[in-house]
Design a protein around this motif. Structure first.
Motif, mmCIF file in Angstrom:
data_model
loop_
_atom_site.group_PDB
_atom_site.id
_atom_site.type_symbol
_atom_site.label_atom_id
_atom_site.label_comp_id
_atom_site.label_asym_id
_atom_site.label_seq_id
_atom_site.Cartn_x
_atom_site.Cartn_y
_atom_site.Cartn_z
ATOM 1 N N VAL A 1 0.867 -1.178 0.000
ATOM 2 C CA VAL A 1 0.000 0.000 0.000
ATOM 3 C C VAL A 1 0.900 1.224 0.000
ATOM 4 O O VAL A 1 1.730 1.393 0.893
ATOM 5 N N TYR A 2 0.748 2.085 -1.014
ATOM 6 C CA TYR A 2 1.650 3.226 -1.159
ATOM 7 C C TYR A 2 1.203 4.415 -0.317
ATOM 8 O O TYR A 2 0.000 4.692 -0.179
ATOM 9 N N SER A 3 2.177 5.118 0.207
ATOM 10 C CA SER A 3 1.914 6.334 0.965
ATOM 11 C C SER A 3 1.517 7.463 0.020
ATOM 12 O O SER A 3 1.741 7.392 -1.197
ATOM 13 N N GLY B 1 -3.380 1.011 10.672
ATOM 14 C CA GLY B 1 -2.055 1.620 10.702
ATOM 15 C C GLY B 1 -1.615 2.125 9.347
ATOM 16 O O GLY B 1 -0.674 2.913 9.250
ATOM 17 N N CYS B 2 -2.279 1.655 8.287
ATOM 18 C CA CYS B 2 -2.002 2.131 6.929
ATOM 19 C C CYS B 2 -3.190 2.963 6.457
ATOM 20 O O CYS B 2 -4.321 2.784 6.905
ATOM 21 N N PHE C 1 -9.398 -10.069 9.648
ATOM 22 C CA PHE C 1 -9.043 -11.456 9.324
ATOM 23 C C PHE C 1 -7.829 -11.510 8.396
ATOM 24 O O PHE C 1 -6.889 -12.293 8.628
ATOM 25 N N LEU C 2 -7.829 -10.685 7.369
ATOM 26 C CA LEU C 2 -6.723 -10.693 6.409
ATOM 27 C C LEU C 2 -5.416 -10.292 7.080
ATOM 28 O O LEU C 2 -4.358 -10.876 6.802
ATOM 29 N N LYS C 3 -5.471 -9.305 7.963
ATOM 30 C CA LYS C 3 -4.259 -8.887 8.662
ATOM 31 C C LYS C 3 -3.749 -9.998 9.573
ATOM 32 O O LYS C 3 -2.546 -10.288 9.611
ATOM 33 N N GLY D 1 -1.935 -4.637 2.912
ATOM 34 C CA GLY D 1 -3.316 -4.650 2.475
ATOM 35 C C GLY D 1 -3.550 -5.715 1.434
ATOM 36 O O GLY D 1 -2.714 -6.596 1.207
ATOM 37 N N ALA D 2 -4.708 -5.649 0.784
ATOM 38 C CA ALA D 2 -5.139 -6.628 -0.223
ATOM 39 C C ALA D 2 -5.226 -8.022 0.401
ATOM 40 O O ALA D 2 -5.533 -8.156 1.583
ATOM 41 N N MET D 3 -4.898 -9.079 -0.383
ATOM 42 C CA MET D 3 -5.124 -10.452 0.087
ATOM 43 C C MET D 3 -3.913 -11.340 -0.139
ATOM 44 O O MET D 3 -4.050 -12.564 -0.171
#
Length: 468
Positions: free
Chosen positions: A238-240, A271-272, A359-361, A384-386
């Motif tokens: 995940v880009y800032s 956090g993101c 759940f993903l985290k 992020g994402a999966m």
């Protein structure tokens, strides 16, 4: 009465000329637009001599040039699971496969209501129902990047959105910039259209940030599109805001529009912060592609969209009209889902999103923690994402030539299937999908550890074996 033949010729003014066949010389019979016509009004094309003497049906160049790298690699692998261990597939980017991540009840009810209304059984406009476009526009509009209904095209999933975006921006012989590693569909679509793909590097040691020096070195006068996938498949990065601003600076400097693949938008870990590309663009025009598939956990419903962010009217009418024309080739988004979209976007509770992300985290942390202590592996923690990407230190696994052989043997011995990252143009890594049930993730990581411990070799072991 005997039928009399005529030649019917369309002149430049669109007026038919009719002459008796016997009064026409041989030259006029072979002219463009000349047909034979019977008195009953049936028009037949002038007969031409066929030069074909036998059947010779060949596939089109487009079909020959269409290749899905994932399918090409996976279909060529020898995947024979260990019969003593149940198969654990960490390769499929479909969050619904194991049944542990259902969509929300509100989403299902919205579909039931749309069906029961009997309002959405017919054809919709090729760009989608006006009301449905308004709903999407309102949902994603923000002060920095306002949207109206005419800025939205509804499509058959995000894949069709990407297809339309590439097709409207590029001609054969042009080139596009694509992340490496990156989603394989970009290349599949572009190459089939005669568009060159140039891969810009992502840096695993920097959580898959873009190598801007490399990206900029690829740009030339025929670069017509820059694809940015954030959050990323396959990396989970995940880009800032600052990093995205740097992307925009490159695009602005070279006057290149951006295709922002944001299908995983807002699927970021606590956090993101997710930042849409359009919300920080002041001058770069953007086609943002998204859909219901991943955030709402309904990939089979096939509803996606293109959001047109036309900074300073650079796209103008031509690109908008081009997208409309392309959408008319095949009608896209399912009308029933279009009918349900208002309730889906507006009534899905925040708790549903939070539960999915949590759940993903958790699964990502389990996977990263377990694989971080496995000899020869270097996992990269996603944000992020999966997905999670893990590097293979191939020098410590001399039995295998590459990531394909490594993952192939992992299936044979441990019945765990991870997708080799060669499918994403990034050898010696593999991708793990983190949507499986937690106990399955724990078991898969234990099997991967056992596999690596069995095949890992230190440099000294390699030398000793060579000496023997």
């Amino acid at each position: 009465m005997e039928n009399q033949s005529y030649v019917v010729k369309m002149n430049g003014n669109g007026i038919h000329e009719k002459n008796a066949l016997n009064g026409i010389n041989g030259k006029s019979l072979n002219g463009n637009g000349i047909h034979h016509k019977g008195v009953k009004g049936i028009v037949y094309p002038a007969k031409q001599k066929s030069c074909r003497q036998q059947w010779n049906i060949r596939p089109s160049e487009m079909s020959v040039n269409t290749l899905n790298p994932i399918r090409a690699i996976v279909d060529g692998m020898k995947l024979t699971p260990n019969p003593e261990k149940p198969m654990i597939a960490l390769s499929i980017g479909d969050p619904t496969v194991f049944g542990n991540l259902p969509t929300d009840d509100k989403v299902l009810q919205a579909m039931k209501d749309a069906i029961d209304s009997h309002k959405y059984n017919g054809y919709a406009p090729s760009v989608g129902y006006q009301k449905s476009r308004e709903v999407v526009a309102n949902f994603y509009s923000c002060p920095e990047a306002p949207l109206e209904a005419e800025d939205v095209l509804l499509t058959s999933g995000c894949s069709q959105a990407i297809d339309l975006a590439i097709t409207v921006l590029c001609n054969p012989g042009d080139n596009i910039l694509v992340p490496c590693p990156g989603f394989s569909l970009y290349k599949t679509l572009a190459v089939s259209l005669g568009i060159q793909v140039k891969l810009y590097n992502l840096l695993p040691e920097k959580s898959w940030e873009i190598d801007f020096q490399h990206m900029e070195s690829l740009i030339d006068k025929r670069t017509t599109c820059l694809i940015v996938n954030n959050p990323s498949n396959p990396c989970g990065s995940v880009y800032s805001k600052e990093h995205l601003q740097n992307v925009l600076s490159v695009a602005s400097k070279h006057c290149i529009p951006i295709l922002a693949d944001e299908i995983y938008g807002d699927m970021v870990f606590p956090g993101c912060t997710y930042q849409s590309m359009a919300s920080i663009s002041s001058d770069v025009p953007i086609l943002a592609c998204g859909g219901l598939a991943k955030r709402w956990l309904v990939p089979g419903w096939r509803l996606g969209w293109i959001l047109i962010h036309d900074r300073n009217q650079i796209f103008g009418k031509e690109i908008r009209q081009g997208l409309v024309k392309l959408s008319q080739r095949i009608l896209g988004a399912c009308t029933i889902v279009q009918g349900a979209i208002e309730s889906i976007l507006n009534d899905t509770p925040q708790e549903f999103y939070h539960r999915t992300i949590s759940f993903l985290k958790s699964n990502s942390e389990i996977c990263f923690s377990e694989l971080s202590t496995v000899p020869g592996l270097t996992p990269v923690m996603p944000s992020g994402a999966m997905y999670l990407m893990a590097g293979i230190e191939m020098e410590h696994f001399p039995e295998f030539q590459n990531d394909v052989q490594f993952t192939e043997r992992l299936v044979t011995e441990q019945s765990v299937f991870c997708l080799p990252a060669t499918a994403f143009e990034y050898p010696n890594y593999f991708r793990i999908v983190v949507t499986v049930p937690e106990e399955m993730m724990v078991e898969a990581c234990a099997r991967i550890r056992e596999f690596c411990q069995r095949h890992y070799r230190t440099c000294s072991q390699d030398r000793n074996e060579l000496d023997q």
